[in-house]
Design a protein around this motif. Structure first.
Motif, PDB file in Angstrom:
ATOM      1  N   GLN A 396       0.820  -1.209   0.000  1.00  0.00           N
ATOM      2  CA  GLN A 396       0.000   0.000   0.000  1.00  0.00           C
ATOM      3  C   GLN A 396       0.860   1.268   0.000  1.00  0.00           C
ATOM      4  OE1 GLN A 396      -0.450  -2.596   2.176  1.00  0.00           O
ATOM      5  NE2 GLN A 396      -2.120  -3.488   0.951  1.00  0.00           N
ATOM      6  N   GLU A 397       2.103   1.146   0.429  1.00  0.00           N
ATOM      7  CA  GLU A 397       2.999   2.300   0.479  1.00  0.00           C
ATOM      8  C   GLU A 397       3.849   2.438  -0.783  1.00  0.00           C
ATOM      9  OE1 GLU A 397       4.441   2.826   4.991  1.00  0.00           O
ATOM     10  OE2 GLU A 397       4.620   0.741   4.299  1.00  0.00           O
ATOM     11  N   TRP A 398       3.866   1.425  -1.630  1.00  0.00           N
ATOM     12  CA  TRP A 398       4.679   1.488  -2.841  1.00  0.00           C
ATOM     13  C   TRP A 398       4.082   2.448  -3.854  1.00  0.00           C
ATOM     14  CZ3 TRP A 398       4.976  -4.556  -3.476  1.00  0.00           C
ATOM     15  CH2 TRP A 398       5.860  -5.069  -2.515  1.00  0.00           C
ATOM     16  N   ASP A 399       4.950   3.147  -4.557  1.00  0.00           N
ATOM     17  CA  ASP A 399       4.453   3.946  -5.672  1.00  0.00           C
ATOM     18  C   ASP A 399       4.537   3.101  -6.939  1.00  0.00           C
ATOM     19  OD1 ASP A 399       7.122   3.963  -6.547  1.00  0.00           O
ATOM     20  OD2 ASP A 399       7.524   5.938  -5.680  1.00  0.00           O
ATOM     21  N   GLY A 400       4.208   3.730  -8.055  1.00  0.00           N
ATOM     22  CA  GLY A 400       4.160   2.977  -9.305  1.00  0.00           C
ATOM     23  C   GLY A 400       5.478   2.359  -9.708  1.00  0.00           C
ATOM     24  N   ARG A 401       6.594   2.943  -9.291  1.00  0.00           N
ATOM     25  CA  ARG A 401       7.894   2.404  -9.670  1.00  0.00           C
ATOM     26  C   ARG A 401       8.457   1.437  -8.627  1.00  0.00           C
ATOM     27  NH1 ARG A 401      11.248   3.368 -13.661  1.00  0.00           N
ATOM     28  NH2 ARG A 401      13.493   2.954 -13.423  1.00  0.00           N
ATOM     29  N   GLN A 402       8.276   1.777  -7.368  1.00  0.00           N
ATOM     30  CA  GLN A 402       8.865   0.963  -6.310  1.00  0.00           C
ATOM     31  C   GLN A 402       8.320  -0.460  -6.294  1.00  0.00           C
ATOM     32  OE1 GLN A 402       8.275   2.493  -2.346  1.00  0.00           O
ATOM     33  NE2 GLN A 402       9.877   1.220  -1.451  1.00  0.00           N
ATOM     34  N   GLN A 403       7.075  -0.642  -6.742  1.00  0.00           N
ATOM     35  CA  GLN A 403       6.508  -1.984  -6.751  1.00  0.00           C
ATOM     36  C   GLN A 403       7.296  -2.929  -7.655  1.00  0.00           C
ATOM     37  OE1 GLN A 403       2.729  -2.547  -8.795  1.00  0.00           O
ATOM     38  NE2 GLN A 403       2.951  -0.555  -9.812  1.00  0.00           N
ATOM     39  N   TYR A 404       8.084  -2.347  -8.582  1.00  0.00           N
ATOM     40  CA  TYR A 404       8.923  -3.160  -9.458  1.00  0.00           C
ATOM     41  C   TYR A 404      10.400  -3.113  -9.057  1.00  0.00           C
ATOM     42  CZ  TYR A 404       4.784  -3.264 -12.433  1.00  0.00           C
ATOM     43  OH  TYR A 404       3.506  -3.458 -12.921  1.00  0.00           O
ATOM     44  N   THR A 405      10.850  -1.969  -8.568  1.00  0.00           N
ATOM     45  CA  THR A 405      12.281  -1.869  -8.248  1.00  0.00           C
ATOM     46  C   THR A 405      12.693  -2.793  -7.110  1.00  0.00           C
ATOM     47  OG1 THR A 405      11.944  -0.001  -6.717  1.00  0.00           O
ATOM     48  CG2 THR A 405      12.412   0.518  -9.042  1.00  0.00           C
ATOM     49  N   ILE A 406      11.737  -3.109  -6.207  1.00  0.00           N
ATOM     50  CA  ILE A 406      12.127  -4.017  -5.122  1.00  0.00           C
ATOM     51  C   ILE A 406      12.502  -5.386  -5.675  1.00  0.00           C
ATOM     52  CG2 ILE A 406      10.648  -2.837  -3.456  1.00  0.00           C
ATOM     53  CD1 ILE A 406       8.970  -5.538  -3.557  1.00  0.00           C
ATOM     54  N   LEU A 407      12.020  -5.723  -6.863  1.00  0.00           N
ATOM     55  CA  LEU A 407      12.347  -7.015  -7.465  1.00  0.00           C
ATOM     56  C   LEU A 407      13.837  -7.136  -7.751  1.00  0.00           C
ATOM     57  CD1 LEU A 407       9.357  -7.236  -9.986  1.00  0.00           C
ATOM     58  CD2 LEU A 407       9.633  -8.580  -7.894  1.00  0.00           C
ATOM     59  N   PHE A 408      14.510  -5.994  -7.952  1.00  0.00           N
ATOM     60  CA  PHE A 408      15.959  -6.049  -8.162  1.00  0.00           C
ATOM     61  C   PHE A 408      16.727  -5.232  -7.117  1.00  0.00           C
ATOM     62  CE2 PHE A 408      14.207  -3.026 -11.319  1.00  0.00           C
ATOM     63  CZ  PHE A 408      14.857  -1.847 -10.988  1.00  0.00           C
ATOM     64  N   GLY A 409      16.146  -5.105  -5.909  1.00  0.00           N
ATOM     65  CA  GLY A 409      16.891  -4.605  -4.757  1.00  0.00           C
ATOM     66  C   GLY A 409      16.990  -3.119  -4.607  1.00  0.00           C
ATOM     67  N   GLN A 410      16.060  -2.361  -5.160  1.00  0.00           N
ATOM     68  CA  GLN A 410      16.013  -0.921  -4.922  1.00  0.00           C
ATOM     69  C   GLN A 410      14.680  -0.567  -4.284  1.00  0.00           C
ATOM     70  OE1 GLN A 410      16.965   1.377  -8.423  1.00  0.00           O
ATOM     71  NE2 GLN A 410      18.810   0.191  -8.856  1.00  0.00           N
ATOM     72  N   GLY A 411      14.690   0.433  -3.409  1.00  0.00           N
ATOM     73  CA  GLY A 411      13.470   0.774  -2.678  1.00  0.00           C
ATOM     74  C   GLY A 411      13.261  -0.120  -1.464  1.00  0.00           C
ATOM     75  N   VAL A 412      14.301  -0.862  -1.087  1.00  0.00           N
ATOM     76  CA  VAL A 412      14.283  -1.718   0.093  1.00  0.00           C
ATOM     77  C   VAL A 412      15.680  -1.660   0.700  1.00  0.00           C
ATOM     78  CG1 VAL A 412      14.852  -3.741  -1.328  1.00  0.00           C
ATOM     79  CG2 VAL A 412      13.878  -4.071   0.944  1.00  0.00           C
ATOM     80  N   THR A 413      15.771  -1.666   2.011  1.00  0.00           N
ATOM     81  CA  THR A 413      17.090  -1.649   2.660  1.00  0.00           C
ATOM     82  C   THR A 413      17.195  -2.825   3.629  1.00  0.00           C
ATOM     83  OG1 THR A 413      16.422  -0.246   4.525  1.00  0.00           O
ATOM     84  CG2 THR A 413      17.206   0.864   2.521  1.00  0.00           C
ATOM     85  N   GLN A 414      18.411  -3.314   3.790  1.00  0.00           N
ATOM     86  CA  GLN A 414      18.652  -4.428   4.692  1.00  0.00           C
ATOM     87  C   GLN A 414      20.115  -4.472   5.072  1.00  0.00           C
ATOM     88  OE1 GLN A 414      17.071  -6.657   1.459  1.00  0.00           O
ATOM     89  NE2 GLN A 414      18.848  -8.036   1.374  1.00  0.00           N
TER      90      GLN A 414
END
Length: 576
Positions: A396-414
């Motif tokens: 619900q917090e993802w924008d239109g781009r982040q919903q895809y960038t997390i698939l290759f490790g952007q928009g997420v931190t660890q």
């Protein structure tokens, strides 16, 4: 006269008849001296029992100046051997006793005289003297001279493992690392000794002498192999200097147990002298630094696609030079035309376009759920302060781009350790084990209590994990990670490069975070090795291959892992 005698008699009756206990107790309390017997702080040892932190007993020599410098103290009595098997009392001049005390403490007569002269009820004469010196100093019998026990922390390996071992302050306060988080286990309970002293400052032999022994702290046993730690620490320090990196991390984990065998930071603090290290270098970045992982995250996406039945390693995709979905356009780190790729080929050459093309088959909720199952956004408790949870926003917090960038490790931190946990799951046939740094506690009787961690969790099936392992191995045999190959052993690995946020408060990015993580031997993975460099010069993930190979080879040989057998996986990267 009669009236005076009556008053005196009444006072005697009051004091001696009605308040005997109170007067006696007040007299005893005035004579009573209590000495703290410090508990021995427990050791910190590695998996083989090598000492990483220990304590030595030291004493502070103190003085009651009112007694030591009293005008009527011109000589002291000393019991000496009379030569016929008996003892005799001789008088020792005060000046001679002062000189004996100075010689014993390794001080000048002037300094000792200054320390013991005055009206202070408490003053230090010497600090942190050895038990032998304390025995000889107290044997002099100098009135007013006392001692108090203290412990001094020492770290035999210096900066090797210093970041996670931690350190204590000059007052014994635990300030960082294992020293801080395991303080209750390590510090034990102080004892005490109570005895009475006379007006001359000497102990009364037949009076109160109450002894309460100290209870020493427990030994904290770590999973670390200090020899491998030393090697890994030297390797990552050299790599960081070679590429002018801001900092570097290298971690070795046993895939079968979750035990951390080495966890190295550049510029590791020396606990014997922590003040020489910058504050930013006194923590453990493998657990405290959360950053965008970049393409190493694609392995999770592949595992989710296979487990959900959305794809197999040989699924075929037609990938254009750029790929647009929902108004968002994605490109790759290398220029290419329209290509026919397998899913293995997408991972093998770390294609963002192909990862988004395949990954969009997972619903946003599935993407979030699978990242969560692999431990992203979930804390890890290995017993260190400041451990980062990382950031994984909800769909619900993802924008239109982040919903895809997390698939290759952007928009997420660890953290690095969270990434290692995910790869350990794949290496261990889909079973996640929580990383372990503390193996257990050993009490004074030798009884060992193991460190409690969460139990194993089956994240993906054994079949899915095997397919992902074949893809990771094909990255090395057929893909872009060929430099990570090790002679005699089958290796699987993945690189990752992400933009590093600026740290000067200005929005935007500056430099990259470069990662290479892998496992070996692929016929039965034993170790996970991750190498991370922050803002290196002219290097991306693949540039960490040399240090990865060096550390992984050392671990394989040190633990006697036999060379690989069987045929390495060589999944096709292109559709023919």
């Amino acid at each position: 006269m009669l009236t005076l005698l009556v008053l005196i008699g009444g006072r005697l009756i009051l004091v001696q008849g009605l308040d005997v206990g109170g007067m006696a107790e007040a007299a005893v309390n005035k004579r009573l001296q209590k000495t703290v017997l410090p508990a021995q702080r427990g050791e910190i040892v590695d998996s083989k029992g090598a000492v990483l932190a220990s304590s030595v007993v030291r004493y502070n020599i103190t003085v009651d100046q009112r007694i030591a410098s009293a005008k009527d103290f011109t000589e002291l009595d000393r019991s000496v051997d009379a030569g016929d098997g008996t003892k005799k009392i001789v008088q020792i001049p005060r000046d001679q006793a002062v000189k004996e005390l100075a010689d014993t403490l390794g001080m000048s007569v002037a300094d000792v005289t200054s320390a013991i002269t005055g009206e202070k009820p408490f003053n230090y004469v010497a600090r942190n003297v050895t038990p032998d010196t304390e025995d000889r100093a107290m044997a002099i019998g100098f009135p007013g001279i006392l001692s108090e026990g203290v412990t001094q922390r020492v770290y035999p390996n210096g900066a090797v493992g210093g970041s996670f071992v931690g350190f204590v302050g000059s007052d014994g306060t635990a300030l960082s690392g294992i020293e801080q988080t395991q303080d209750e286990q390590l510090k034990g309970q102080d004892g005490s000794r109570e005895y009475e002293i006379g007006a001359d400052g000497l102990r009364i032999p037949v009076a109160t002498d109450k002894y309460t022994p100290a209870q020493n702290g427990k030994t904290v046993k770590l999973t670390i192999n200090s020899d491998l730690q030393y090697f890994t620490q030297q390797a990552v320090q050299t790599q960081a200097q070679k590429y002018n990196a801001e900092w570097g991390i290298a971690v070795v984990e046993d895939a079968k147990t979750g035990n951390i065998l080495a966890m190295a930071d550049t510029n590791s603090v020396d606990p014997n002298d922590p003040g020489k290290s910058a504050a930013k270098d006194r923590g453990v970045r493998a657990v405290t630094a959360a950053y965008e992982p970049g393409s190493v995250e694609k392995t999770i996406t592949m595992a989710a696609l296979i487990q959900e039945g959305k794809a197999t390693p040989l699924s075929q995709y037609t990938i254009p030079p750029t790929y647009t979905v929902d108004g968002q356009t994605f490109s790759d780190a290398f220029t290419h035309g329209t290509e026919q790729r397998t899913l293995a080929g997408i991972l093998g050459y770390s294609m963002n376009t192909g990862t988004v093309m395949a990954g969009k088959e997972l619903s946003p909720q599935q993407r979030y759920d699978w990242f969560t199952k692999f431990g992203i956004g979930q804390p890890i408790d290995v017993g260190l302060p400041g451990e980062a949870k990382g950031t994984l926003h909800t769909p619900q917090e993802w924008d239109g781009r982040q919903q895809y960038t997390i698939l290759f490790g952007q928009g997420v931190t660890q953290s690095t350790l969270q990434t290692i946990r995910a790869y350990q799951t794949i290496a261990n046939d889909g079973v996640m084990l929580q990383p372990r740094l503390i193996d257990g506690y050993i009490d004074q009787t030798g009884h060992e209590t193991p460190w409690q961690t969460a139990g194993p969790t089956q994240v993906v099936s054994k079949e899915t994990a095997q397919q992902v392992k074949e893809m990771l191995e094909s990255n090395v045999t057929e893909g872009e990670v060929k430099p990570a190959a090790i002679d005699g052993y089958r290796v699987g690995a993945k690189t990752g490069t992400s933009e590093a946020p600026r740290e000067d408060g200005v929005p935007g990015y500056q430099g990259v975070t470069s990662t290479l993580i892998g496992m070996a031997p692929m016929d039965n993975p034993r170790f996970i090795v991750s190498v991370v460099l922050q803002r290196p010069t002219d290097i991306y993930g693949i540039g960490n291959a040399d240090i990865f190979k060096s550390v992984m080879s050392q671990a394989l040989h040190m633990y006697g892992v036999p060379p690989s057998t069987g045929t390495p996986a060589r999944l096709p990267q292109y559709v023919k």
